[in-house]
Motif scaffolding. Sequence first.
Motif, mmCIF file in Angstrom:
data_model
loop_
_atom_site.group_PDB
_atom_site.id
_atom_site.type_symbol
_atom_site.label_atom_id
_atom_site.label_comp_id
_atom_site.label_asym_id
_atom_site.label_seq_id
_atom_site.Cartn_x
_atom_site.Cartn_y
_atom_site.Cartn_z
ATOM 1 N N ASN A 1 22.975 -26.948 14.359
ATOM 2 C CA ASN A 1 22.661 -26.784 15.776
ATOM 3 C C ASN A 1 21.519 -27.687 16.226
ATOM 4 N N VAL A 2 21.332 -28.793 15.499
ATOM 5 C CA VAL A 2 20.318 -29.784 15.879
ATOM 6 C C VAL A 2 21.034 -31.064 16.285
ATOM 7 N N GLY A 3 20.871 -31.459 17.539
ATOM 8 C CA GLY A 3 21.472 -32.700 18.027
ATOM 9 C C GLY A 3 20.488 -33.844 17.888
ATOM 10 N N ALA B 1 9.690 -28.710 9.187
ATOM 11 C CA ALA B 1 8.789 -27.616 9.582
ATOM 12 C C ALA B 1 9.244 -26.972 10.886
ATOM 13 N N ILE B 2 9.642 -27.794 11.851
ATOM 14 C CA ILE B 2 10.109 -27.249 13.131
ATOM 15 C C ILE B 2 11.367 -26.409 12.923
ATOM 16 N N PRO C 1 18.919 -23.640 18.840
ATOM 17 C CA PRO C 1 19.372 -25.031 18.960
ATOM 18 C C PRO C 1 18.217 -25.973 19.301
ATOM 19 N N ILE C 2 18.347 -27.219 18.861
ATOM 20 C CA ILE C 2 17.319 -28.241 19.076
ATOM 21 C C ILE C 2 18.002 -29.515 19.545
ATOM 22 N N THR D 1 17.204 -24.102 24.233
ATOM 23 C CA THR D 1 17.162 -25.247 23.324
ATOM 24 C C THR D 1 15.772 -25.849 23.313
ATOM 25 N N LEU D 2 15.234 -26.095 22.121
ATOM 26 C CA LEU D 2 13.963 -26.810 21.998
ATOM 27 C C LEU D 2 14.238 -28.303 22.167
ATOM 28 N N VAL D 3 13.494 -28.947 23.067
ATOM 29 C CA VAL D 3 13.685 -30.358 23.385
ATOM 30 C C VAL D 3 12.441 -31.146 22.979
#
Length: 707
Positions: free
Chosen positions: A479-481, A441-442, A449-450, A426-428
Motif C-alpha cells: 500500500n505504498v505508492g 521507519a515510517i 497507505p502512503i 494516505t500519508l503524503v
Amino acid sequence: FYIPAQTHINEKAEGTSLADGKPVSLSPVESQPHSPRYTASSQRERESLEVRMREVEEENRVLRKQLSLAQSRSPSHHHGNHSKTYSMEEGTGDSESLRAGIVAGNSSECGQQPAVEKCETIHVAIVCAGYNASRDVVTLVKSVLFHRRNPLHFHLIADAIAKQILATLFQTWMVPAVRIDFYDADELKSEVSWIPNKHYSGIYGLMKLVLTKTLPSNLERVIVLDTDITFATDIAELWAVFHKFKGQQVLGLVENQSDWYLGNLWKNHRPWPALGRGYNTGKVRTDIFNAVIKQNPFLVYQLPCFWNVQLSDHTRSEQCYRDVSDLKVIHWNSPKKLRVKNKHVEFFRNLYLTFLEYDGNLLRRELFGCPSETDVNSENLQKQLSELDEDDLCYEFRRERFTVHRTHLYFLHYEYEPASDNTDVTLVAQLSMDRLQMLEAICKHWEGPISLALYLSDAEAQQFLRYAQGSEVLMSRHNVGYHIVYKEGQFYPVNLLRNVAMKHISTPYMFLSDIDFLPMYGLYEYLRKSVIQLDLANTKKALIIPAFETLRYRLSFPKSKAELLSMLDMGTLFTFRYHVWTKGHAPTNFAKWRTATTPYRVEWEADFEPYVVVRKDCPEYDRRFVGFGWNKVAHIMELDAQEYEFTVLPNAYMIHMPHAPSFDITKFRSNKQYRICLKTLKEEFQQDMSRHYGFAALKYLTAENNS
C-alpha cells in the motif's frame, strides 16, 4: 495478420493482398481442424493431435532438407540474410567459414537493402501489463530511442495499470517524433483465456495472438517486441527487412536457438511439434505458432539470429555473433533474466544496464528535417518559456515552475483498496536519495497507505529499486505508492513532488507530512476517528498534527502524549524549529496543547507552516517555490484564503529526526542571490493572492510587513 515473436517483424495479411494476389488467413484457431480451441475441450483429442504431429515429424525432416537446398541454390541469396548459414536445417551454422559469412552477409547487405525513407514512421507493437513490465518497457524504449533516426509510433496493448503508468511517462517524457497509442488488453482476455497456459508471463503472454483484432486495420507493417529485449542497433535496419519479403511471406522470425523443440532436453520431454528447432515467437504462444508454421513454412521469412540473440539456458546464441558489431537485438528470454548462463553474459548485462541507468532526458532529440505532429503540451511549454526574461537574475527560479519532469508512477507493485467507511487517510511525502533510510521507519510507524514522490536520476532509481527489493519491511507493504520524478535542472522541485504524491492517492483524506518525520504510533487509526468526529467530509478543516524534534540520532520514541511531555521537560525533545524558526509552528499553541483533551481552533499567522490532514480536494502547492523556503508557508496561506479552519488535534504528534543539512538549505544560507530571488517570489505570490482573493487577502501583505 500479426503473428508475434519476441523479436520479429511481420506484415499484415488480413484484408491485404500479398505478392501473388491471394489473401491468406493465418488464424491458428480457424485454419486448423485440430486447433487448441478444439483440444482444450477434450484431452483425448489433444493426445491424438500430438500423436499425429509426431507421426509427420519424419516427413518434416525431409521438408527441412528440401527448403535448405532451395535456399542454398537461390542465386539472389549468395550474400545477406538468406545464405545457407541460416537454413532451417543447419540453423546458424557451425563452421568458422559459415560464421564469417554471417558478418560478411550482414555488412554487405546494409549497402544493398532498400533504404528506409528518412522520415518514414516505424510502427512498433508491445504488450505490457502490470508494474514490473512497465519498468521493462522503459529500458526497451530507451535502447530503441538511443539508436533511432526515424519517427516512431508505439502501439501499446496495455492493461489499466500499465496504461496509467506509461501514459504519464510518455506525456512527461515529451520525446519528439514519437507517437503513442494505447489498446485495452483487458478486452482481449476472453480471446485467449481458453488456451492452456502455465508460463510465468501469464495470460498477457498470449495477447499477441489476437493483435489483428486490436490494431488499426490500415496498419500494414509492424515490428512486434517483447519487453525483455535490448536493441543494439537502429530499429530501421529491422524495418528495412520488410522489403525482402517474397510471395506469401508475412512473418519475419528468428529460428529458436535452444534444443527445446528437438525434444532431447530431458527424459520424457515431449514438446509441441515444430519445424526443426522451431521459431522463437514468444513465450507459451511459441507452441501454437510453431504448430501452424510446421504446416505452412512458406509464410515465414527467416531472420538471421543476430536479430534475436536469445540469452536463456541451453541455447546456441554464441553462434549468432563473432563481434560486438554483429549484435542487433539481445533477448533475455529466461525467467533467470540477468542471471542466465552465457559465456559473454557480463558484456550483455553491462549493455542492458547501460540503458537501464541511461538519462532518459538525453533522448529528447529532435529529428531534424522531419515534420512532427503538433504537441499541445510542448507548444504551451515553449510559449511559457519564451515569455520569460533570460536576463532576469531569477530566470532559473522562474523557469523551474514550467519544467516538465519525466515521471514514472507506481515504480513498484501497488495494491490497496481504501476502507469502505470513507475515513481512510494516505500519508503524503517527498524525498531524494539521501533520505531513503527513513522509509522503513515510517512504514513501521504508519500502517496505512502512503504516497511518495522520489526525486532521482535514472541510475538512482535503479539503486532505489535494489534497496527496496532487498528490504523485507518495504516488500511486505503493497500500500505504498512510489512515484519517480526524474532529475532535471538545478533546483529541488519540492512542491512539484508534493503535488505528484497528492494527485495519486485513492483515499478521501491525506496527511501532508515530510519524509524526516516519524508519526506517533497509532496515528493512522487516530486520524480516521478524528475525521468522523470533526466531520471533515462536510467542513473545510485542516487538522494540525503538532510537530516536535529531537537532536538525537538514537531516540526512544515516546509511546504516549504523557511520555512525550516528560521528554519535552527533560530537554530530550523540543517543539519543532524552536531554536531557529519559532514562527513556523508557534500558532499551534503548544502551551495549550499540553493540557488539551479536545480539539481546538487556532488562527493563521504569518509564516505558519504546520503539518495537516485535509480532504484530497485541497489546493495544490505553488510550484514557483523550489528548494528551501516558503514552500509550505505559501500552501497554508492559500488554505487560509480559502477559509479552511485550522484545528489542532490534542492527542496527535510527530517527531522530526535529525539529519545533515540539505543541499538547498545550504544554498539558501550561503547564496545572497538565492535569498533575493526567494523574496521576489514571495512578493509576487502575495500579489497573485490579492488579485485572486481580493480584499480578504490584504491581511497577508500586512502580516508580512509587520513580521
